[in-house]
Design a protein around this motif. Structure first.
Motif, PDB file in Angstrom:
ATOM      1  N   SER A 775      18.628  31.066   9.069  1.00 24.70           N
ATOM      2  CA  SER A 775      17.817  30.909  10.281  1.00 24.70           C
ATOM      3  C   SER A 775      18.419  31.682  11.443  1.00 24.70           C
ATOM      4  O   SER A 775      17.706  32.339  12.222  1.00 24.70           O
ATOM      5  CB  SER A 775      17.713  29.416  10.621  1.00 24.70           C
ATOM      6  N   THR A 776      19.745  31.637  11.557  1.00 22.63           N
ATOM      7  CA  THR A 776      20.418  32.386  12.631  1.00 22.63           C
ATOM      8  C   THR A 776      20.192  33.884  12.473  1.00 22.63           C
ATOM      9  O   THR A 776      19.910  34.597  13.448  1.00 22.63           O
ATOM     10  CB  THR A 776      21.932  32.070  12.620  1.00 22.63           C
ATOM     11  N   ARG A 779      16.604  34.805  13.320  1.00 26.40           N
ATOM     12  CA  ARG A 779      16.358  34.736  14.760  1.00 26.40           C
ATOM     13  C   ARG A 779      16.962  35.946  15.443  1.00 26.40           C
ATOM     14  O   ARG A 779      16.348  36.548  16.334  1.00 26.40           O
ATOM     15  CB  ARG A 779      16.934  33.446  15.328  1.00 26.40           C
ATOM     16  N   ALA A 780      18.159  36.370  15.033  1.00 23.05           N
ATOM     17  CA  ALA A 780      18.804  37.545  15.628  1.00 23.05           C
ATOM     18  C   ALA A 780      17.993  38.812  15.364  1.00 23.05           C
ATOM     19  O   ALA A 780      17.945  39.724  16.201  1.00 23.05           O
ATOM     20  CB  ALA A 780      20.221  37.698  15.078  1.00 23.05           C
ATOM     21  N   ALA A 781      17.337  38.852  14.197  1.00 22.57           N
ATOM     22  CA  ALA A 781      16.553  40.036  13.847  1.00 22.57           C
ATOM     23  C   ALA A 781      15.160  40.001  14.468  1.00 22.57           C
ATOM     24  O   ALA A 781      14.398  40.962  14.338  1.00 22.57           O
ATOM     25  CB  ALA A 781      16.431  40.133  12.330  1.00 22.57           C
ATOM     26  N   GLY A 782      14.797  38.904  15.106  1.00 17.71           N
ATOM     27  CA  GLY A 782      13.473  38.786  15.705  1.00 17.71           C
ATOM     28  C   GLY A 782      12.367  38.594  14.687  1.00 17.71           C
ATOM     29  O   GLY A 782      11.196  38.852  14.977  1.00 17.71           O
ATOM     30  N   ASN A 783      12.711  38.098  13.510  1.00 16.91           N
ATOM     31  CA  ASN A 783      11.725  37.901  12.437  1.00 16.91           C
ATOM     32  C   ASN A 783      11.216  36.472  12.509  1.00 16.91           C
ATOM     33  O   ASN A 783      11.836  35.532  12.000  1.00 16.91           O
ATOM     34  CB  ASN A 783      12.376  38.181  11.077  1.00 16.91           C
ATOM     35  N   ARG A 784      10.047  36.266  13.144  1.00 16.71           N
ATOM     36  CA  ARG A 784       9.546  34.913  13.361  1.00 16.71           C
ATOM     37  C   ARG A 784       9.101  34.253  12.053  1.00 16.71           C
ATOM     38  O   ARG A 784       9.289  33.048  11.875  1.00 16.71           O
ATOM     39  CB  ARG A 784       8.394  34.936  14.370  1.00 16.71           C
ATOM     40  N   ALA A 785       8.498  35.021  11.159  1.00 20.26           N
ATOM     41  CA  ALA A 785       8.107  34.437   9.882  1.00 20.26           C
ATOM     42  C   ALA A 785       9.339  33.950   9.124  1.00 20.26           C
ATOM     43  O   ALA A 785       9.346  32.839   8.575  1.00 20.26           O
ATOM     44  CB  ALA A 785       7.328  35.438   9.050  1.00 20.26           C
ATOM     45  N   GLY A 786      10.368  34.787   9.072  1.00 24.36           N
ATOM     46  CA  GLY A 786      11.602  34.377   8.419  1.00 24.36           C
ATOM     47  C   GLY A 786      12.198  33.145   9.066  1.00 24.36           C
ATOM     48  O   GLY A 786      12.698  32.230   8.390  1.00 24.36           O
ATOM     49  N   ARG A 787      12.143  33.097  10.401  1.00 29.67           N
ATOM     50  CA  ARG A 787      12.631  31.921  11.129  1.00 29.67           C
ATOM     51  C   ARG A 787      11.823  30.681  10.722  1.00 29.67           C
ATOM     52  O   ARG A 787      12.391  29.602  10.508  1.00 29.67           O
ATOM     53  CB  ARG A 787      12.478  32.189  12.627  1.00 29.67           C
ATOM     54  N   GLY A 788      10.502  30.814  10.584  1.00 29.56           N
ATOM     55  CA  GLY A 788       9.685  29.681  10.157  1.00 29.56           C
ATOM     56  C   GLY A 788      10.063  29.207   8.766  1.00 29.56           C
ATOM     57  O   GLY A 788      10.173  27.999   8.509  1.00 29.56           O
ATOM     58  N   TYR A 789      10.255  30.127   7.829  1.00 30.59           N
ATOM     59  CA  TYR A 789      10.638  29.758   6.468  1.00 30.59           C
ATOM     60  C   TYR A 789      11.969  29.001   6.457  1.00 30.59           C
ATOM     61  O   TYR A 789      12.132  28.002   5.748  1.00 30.59           O
ATOM     62  CB  TYR A 789      10.748  31.004   5.592  1.00 30.59           C
ATOM     63  N   THR A 790      12.931  29.507   7.236  1.00 33.68           N
ATOM     64  CA  THR A 790      14.249  28.872   7.196  1.00 33.68           C
ATOM     65  C   THR A 790      14.246  27.527   7.904  1.00 33.68           C
ATOM     66  O   THR A 790      14.965  26.608   7.503  1.00 33.68           O
ATOM     67  CB  THR A 790      15.309  29.801   7.798  1.00 33.68           C
ATOM     68  N   LEU A 791      13.460  27.363   8.984  1.00 31.86           N
ATOM     69  CA  LEU A 791      13.351  26.048   9.617  1.00 31.86           C
ATOM     70  C   LEU A 791      12.761  25.037   8.643  1.00 31.86           C
ATOM     71  O   LEU A 791      13.158  23.864   8.613  1.00 31.86           O
ATOM     72  CB  LEU A 791      12.478  26.140  10.872  1.00 31.86           C
ATOM     73  N   ASN A 792      11.790  25.470   7.823  1.00 34.55           N
ATOM     74  CA  ASN A 792      11.266  24.582   6.795  1.00 34.55           C
ATOM     75  C   ASN A 792      12.344  24.244   5.776  1.00 34.55           C
ATOM     76  O   ASN A 792      12.479  23.089   5.350  1.00 34.55           O
ATOM     77  CB  ASN A 792      10.075  25.229   6.089  1.00 34.55           C
ATOM     78  N   ALA A 793      13.146  25.253   5.383  1.00 31.02           N
ATOM     79  CA  ALA A 793      14.230  24.995   4.426  1.00 31.02           C
ATOM     80  C   ALA A 793      15.246  24.010   5.004  1.00 31.02           C
ATOM     81  O   ALA A 793      15.731  23.106   4.305  1.00 31.02           O
ATOM     82  CB  ALA A 793      14.913  26.308   4.047  1.00 31.02           C
ATOM     83  N   VAL A 794      15.570  24.186   6.305  1.00 27.12           N
ATOM     84  CA  VAL A 794      16.496  23.252   6.957  1.00 27.12           C
ATOM     85  C   VAL A 794      15.908  21.838   6.932  1.00 27.12           C
ATOM     86  O   VAL A 794      16.592  20.855   6.600  1.00 27.12           O
ATOM     87  CB  VAL A 794      16.788  23.709   8.407  1.00 27.12           C
ATOM     88  N   GLY A 795      14.610  21.713   7.266  1.00 30.18           N
ATOM     89  CA  GLY A 795      13.970  20.405   7.246  1.00 30.18           C
ATOM     90  C   GLY A 795      13.972  19.786   5.863  1.00 30.18           C
ATOM     91  O   GLY A 795      14.200  18.580   5.699  1.00 30.18           O
ATOM     92  N   TRP A 796      13.684  20.583   4.874  1.00 34.05           N
ATOM     93  CA  TRP A 796      13.678  20.083   3.495  1.00 34.05           C
ATOM     94  C   TRP A 796      15.056  19.550   3.097  1.00 34.05           C
ATOM     95  O   TRP A 796      15.172  18.471   2.512  1.00 34.05           O
ATOM     96  CB  TRP A 796      13.232  21.196   2.567  1.00 34.05           C
ATOM     97  N   GLN A 797      16.101  20.320   3.437  1.00 30.46           N
ATOM     98  CA  GLN A 797      17.450  19.869   3.091  1.00 30.46           C
ATOM     99  C   GLN A 797      17.824  18.605   3.863  1.00 30.46           C
ATOM    100  O   GLN A 797      18.491  17.718   3.326  1.00 30.46           O
ATOM    101  CB  GLN A 797      18.457  20.993   3.363  1.00 30.46           C
ATOM    102  N   GLU A 798      17.401  18.529   5.115  1.00 27.75           N
ATOM    103  CA  GLU A 798      17.662  17.304   5.888  1.00 27.75           C
ATOM    104  C   GLU A 798      17.009  16.106   5.196  1.00 27.75           C
ATOM    105  O   GLU A 798      17.594  15.024   5.104  1.00 27.75           O
ATOM    106  CB  GLU A 798      17.104  17.447   7.309  1.00 27.75           C
TER     107      GLU A 798
END
Length: 922
Positions: A775-776, A779-798
């Motif tokens: 996710s970091t 976000r640094a690359a400015g890839n919003r779709a990638g950021r969305g995918y990783t936030l979902n992955a973070v939520g799933w792991q939580e």
């Protein structure tokens, strides 16, 4: 019969016919099971339905085991283990098209409905009606569902009989119709259609009073029993009869017939198969006109025409004429029509003193001589339509069967000839041909070698005949030894040009234009199994408008076949012949340029399709396509999925073609574009195989970026296949390579994939750490779709760690981003995660709503495995709410998908279903 040589007869007592020989089916329940499968041929019939029908709703405890024994017995009767296939949730009868008499009847009725020619309708409908042998399913009683089917088949017979009467009335057979119609109206006393037909037949037979009496009897019957009057249409017909309306007058009577000649050559005693084509020809006997039997060289056109002509000779009592037109003869020019006409006129009894010398006068006398006759004319090996036209009889009672390597499209257009394209033999037909030529003992002793011969001969009758002759004249050779000789076309030589496959193919090629012959050569460079018209244009380096007429020329010559709309192919022996021509006549540089264009076409088209499906993750750059390449560019998700589905076998073959042809960059990039589609469809072994080729290709040219992408995709494929150590190694190498080349997007994706791998191994905290790192990076690359995918992955792991509220927060933010960027796959994944979190919090109604959102979106992107996974979770939520019926339905849907994908998770779902089925239904 169909190509398998099996027909199940249902229009009377239930019977099986294999290779024209009836096979006994002992036992009412066995016949019941067979009939149930045959009535749904090609479709799965559940075990529950089969048991219910066979035991009438009162099955014993041993019914399932008994059913399995019945299935095994029926497979033996049908002659092949694969004739009945076990497929969840039951069994499927797989005996091919038109392998039941019901299928054949339905096709004949459909052809009759489409025809505008009454004579053709009579022929087809007569063929349909004669297939009934009595009461449908006559020896099966007491099964409610089968009784319904028998009633349907009885209605179908009445429909066919009515339609046949209409057609026979249209050709003037009213007098002969009266007795049969009187029988039918007695059987169906309220049927207005049949009464109208009887009235018309009686009126046209000069029996006006009886026609009116028929109407009045029906009127009295309807009033007495139903309290109604005849319909307005029938009342109008009565008025027309009374006033002798010319509009209902009889057509002109048919002309008289006399017998003439019998010129057919000898039929092959070893002829086999072609049951569908023979049935089609049988249906054409009453329509007159012409049928064009076309096909590639050596496919057996003459054998079929002569074999059928001998069978049908009795239907043409005025004679059978035959001429070899030598359209593709290497040793002689095509036979002039005037010469053939002279021979036909002699056979028809024209004395020498009356024989004209001018071709036009000969054609005119020929048409006059056959007028009013029922005559069969076989015109073999025609070169073109101009050679055939003067030889076509003009009488509607005559039928001309024309064979040619050319499709003779002008005859279809201007003469309404019926086209019949003859394909290769089916595997069973080809094997039967070997049996008929060599004997069942020799073939049965080496079944694997026989199958190898069939495959190496490409199921081409000429090639099979050549190889069979070698085996027959060298009985001390094993079939395995014979098969081992078939490495190239040189083995297919029977002693002269007529039995030399290469020579026979060359005669067809001589008729091609130079441009079409060049295209034929280049097509051998395509990896197969088939090719679209757009890809053909790129291969040739021309636009579609220039390639279309060349393709048409090849298909007319039957050197290339349009086996389904817009897709073309040729069999393996023709491919080998074309490859030999390409090696001899196309410079190596030109061959390489053609392959380059072809690979450019597929790479750019596949990349466009992947971009349509994943607009935020197509991160490889492509060089512009070469001049002459016009790739398809699907832009919608539906179009992209359809294109990838249609082209997948070709694309899987194109990856190794690129690798072995020195186009390593194309190899790894093409594999990259396919990865997402293969993943979503569950084609994990294909995914693994293409990426292994991609990695080797990128490594050969030292392309570190290509190696990184291949390692990452291999890691994903190995993870899906539960090869976790290999997956970790590949993902670790990918991360190192992306770091080395400075590809932050590649690093982010790899971290996300490492998190997925850790989750599969049960290391949820490690998975969360990888997802946060991804996710970091996104976000640094400015890839919003990638950021969305990783936030979902973070939520799933939580959620997996028990932090459900944090999971809802992270997934909610992911869903907002993914909606903004319109990423459907990501939204589907996130709805699934939200459903899980709500389920764990005990809010299963909200969980179900989330899962249903996810399923709707997974269906849009065709992600089969994710769809199955969500159905599993949906079933869990339904079970938590004690809705066991909905839980069963969800898990059965999941099981169906997982079985289709061959995934090991299916067993755990099956166990859950068994446990649920042990729970009393509510």
């Amino acid at each position: 019969m169909d190509g398998t040589g099996v027909r199940v007869r249902l229009l009377g007592p239930v019977e099986v016919v294999v290779a024209d020989r009836p096979q006994a089916v002992n036992g009412v329940r066995r016949r019941t099971v067979l009939a149930t499968l045959a009535l749904r041929v090609g479709r799965v019939v559940s075990v529950d339905r089969l048991i219910d029908v066979a035991w009438g709703g009162h099955p014993p405890a041993t019914a399932a085991n008994t059913l399995q024994r019945h299935i095994s017995y029926l497979r033996g009767v049908l002659g092949a283990p694969g004739s009945i296939v076990a497929r969840q949730p039951g069994y499927l009868l797989d005996t091919g098209p038109e392998s039941t008499d019901v299928q054949l009847v339905e096709r004949l009725l459909d052809l009759a409905r489409r025809s505008v020619d009454p004579a053709e309708q009579v022929a087809r409908l007569t063929a349909a009606v004669t297939l009934w042998r009595g009461t449908p399913l006559a020896d099966l009683t007491g099964a409610g569902w089968l009784e319904e089917q028998a009633e349907y088949l009885a209605r179908l017979r009445l429909e066919a009989e009515r339609a046949l009467v209409d057609a026979r009335l249209a050709v003037g057979e009213h007098t002969r119709l009266v007795p049969g119609l009187e029988r039918l109206v007695r059987q169906h006393p309220f049927d207005e259609h049949l009464h109208a037909q009887l009235m018309l037949a009686l009126y046209r037979d000069g029996r006006q009073g009886e026609a009116v009496a028929t109407y009045r009897r029906l009127r009295d019957t309807l009033r007495e029993h139903l309290g109604i009057d005849p319909s307005p249409g029938l009342r109008d017909l009565e008025c027309a009869v009374l006033r002798q309306d010319p509009g209902i007058a009889a057509p002109a009577p048919a002309a008289a017939q006399t017998a003439v000649a019998a010129q057919l050559p000898r039929s092959l005693p070893t002829f086999t198969g072609r049951d569908v084509e023979i049935a089609t020809l049988d249906a054409l006997t009453g329509r007159g006109g012409a049928v064009v039997v076309s096909g590639t060289a050596g496919v057996g056109k003459t054998a079929l025409a002569v074999h059928w002509a001998h069978r049908a000779a009795g239907r043409f009592p005025d004679g059978q004429l035959y001429a070899n037109l030598r359209g593709f003869d290497p040793a002689a020019a095509p036979t002039e029509p005037a010469r053939v006409l002279h021979g036909f006129l002699e056979a028809l009894g024209v004395p020498p003193a009356r024989m004209p010398t001018e071709p036009d006068l000969m054609a005119s006398l020929y048409r006059t001589s056959v007028a009013g006759k029922r005559l069969l004319v076989v015109l073999d090996n025609a070169r073109d339509a101009d050679q055939v036209r003067p030889l076509l009889p003009g009488s509607p009672g005559c039928l001309a069967v024309v064979t040619s390597r050319d499709q003779l499209v002008p005859l279809v257009v201007t003469e309404s000839a019926q086209p019949m394209n003859l394909d290769l033999l089916s595997p069973d037909e080809a094997r039967d041909m070997l049996v008929r030529r060599l004997g069942a003992g020799q073939v049965g002793a080496e079944p694997a070698a026989a199958d190898d011969i069939v495959a190496r001969c490409a199921r081409l009758p000429l090639a099979l005949a050549i190889v069979a002759s070698r085996a027959a004249t060298n009985r001390h050779f094993s079939l395995a030894a014979i098969a081992g000789e078939l490495g190239d076309l040189g083995a297919f030589h029977g002693g002269d040009e007529v039995t030399d496959v290469r020579a026979v193919f060359s005669w067809s090629c001589r008729t091609l234009s130079p441009a079409a012959l060049r295209l034929f050569r280049l097509l051998s460079l395509h990896p197969g199994p088939d090719v679209s018209a757009a890809a053909v244009a790129s291969l040739a380096g021309v636009n579609r408008s220039a390639s279309a007429p060349l393709l048409a020329e090849l298909t007319r010559a039957n050197l290339f076949t349009e086996h389904t709309h817009g897709r073309f192919a040729f069999h393996d022996l023709l491919r080998a012949y074309a490859a030999g021509l390409a090696d001899a006549d196309e410079p190596a540089a030109d061959r390489r340029d053609a392959v380059h264009r072809l690979l450019d076409h597929y790479l750019h088209a596949a990349h466009a399709a992947d971009l349509a499906l994943h607009p935020h993750f197509s991160e490889i750059g492509l060089a512009p396509p070469r001049t002459g390449v016009t790739p398809e560019r699907p832009t919608s998700k539906v179009a992209a999925t359809a294109w990838l589905t249609a082209e997948l076998p070709v694309l899987l073959a194109a990856v190794p073609l690129a690798a072995r042809s020195g186009f390593e960059g194309h190899a790894w990039r093409l594999a990259w574009t396919l990865a997402g589609f293969l993943h979503r469809q569950g084609y994990w072994q294909d995914w693994l195989g293409t990426q292994q080729i991609a990695l080797a290709a990128a490594s050969r040219i030292g392309d570190r970026t290509g190696q990184g992408h291949a390692h990452r995709s291999l890691g994903l494929a190995c993870s899906r296949l539960r090869r976790y150590d290999e997956a970790a190694d590949h993902l670790g190498r990918a991360l190192d390579l992306f770091t080395e080349v400075g590809d932050d997007g590649g690093r982010a994706h790899t971290c996300l994939n490492l998190g997925q791998l850790a989750e599969r191994q049960g290391h949820h905290q490690q998975a969360l750490d990888h997802s946060r790192r991804a996710s970091t990076l996104f976000r640094a690359a400015g890839n919003r779709a990638g950021r969305g995918y990783t936030l979902n992955a973070v939520g799933w792991q939580e959620a997996l760690l028990g932090n459900y509220h944090r999971a809802l927060e992270s997934c909610g933010e992911a869903l907002r981003i993914l909606r903004e960027v319109d990423d459907v796959q990501g939204q589907a994944d996130t709805w699934d995660s939200l459903g899980h979190a709500h389920h764990r919090l005990g809010d299963d109604r909200r969980a179900i709503a989330c899962y249903e959102h996810a399923l709707e979106l997974f269906t849009q992107v065709h992600d089969r495995y994710a769809e199955a996974s969500t159905y599993v979770k949906l079933g869990g939520s339904h079970r938590a709410l004690a809705d066991l019926g909905a839980a069963r339905a969800a898990w059965r849907r999941a099981l169906s998908i997982l079985d289709e994908l061959g995934d090991a998770d299916a067993e755990s779902i099956r166990a859950d279903l068994d446990q649920l089925d042990a729970t009393p239904r509510r």
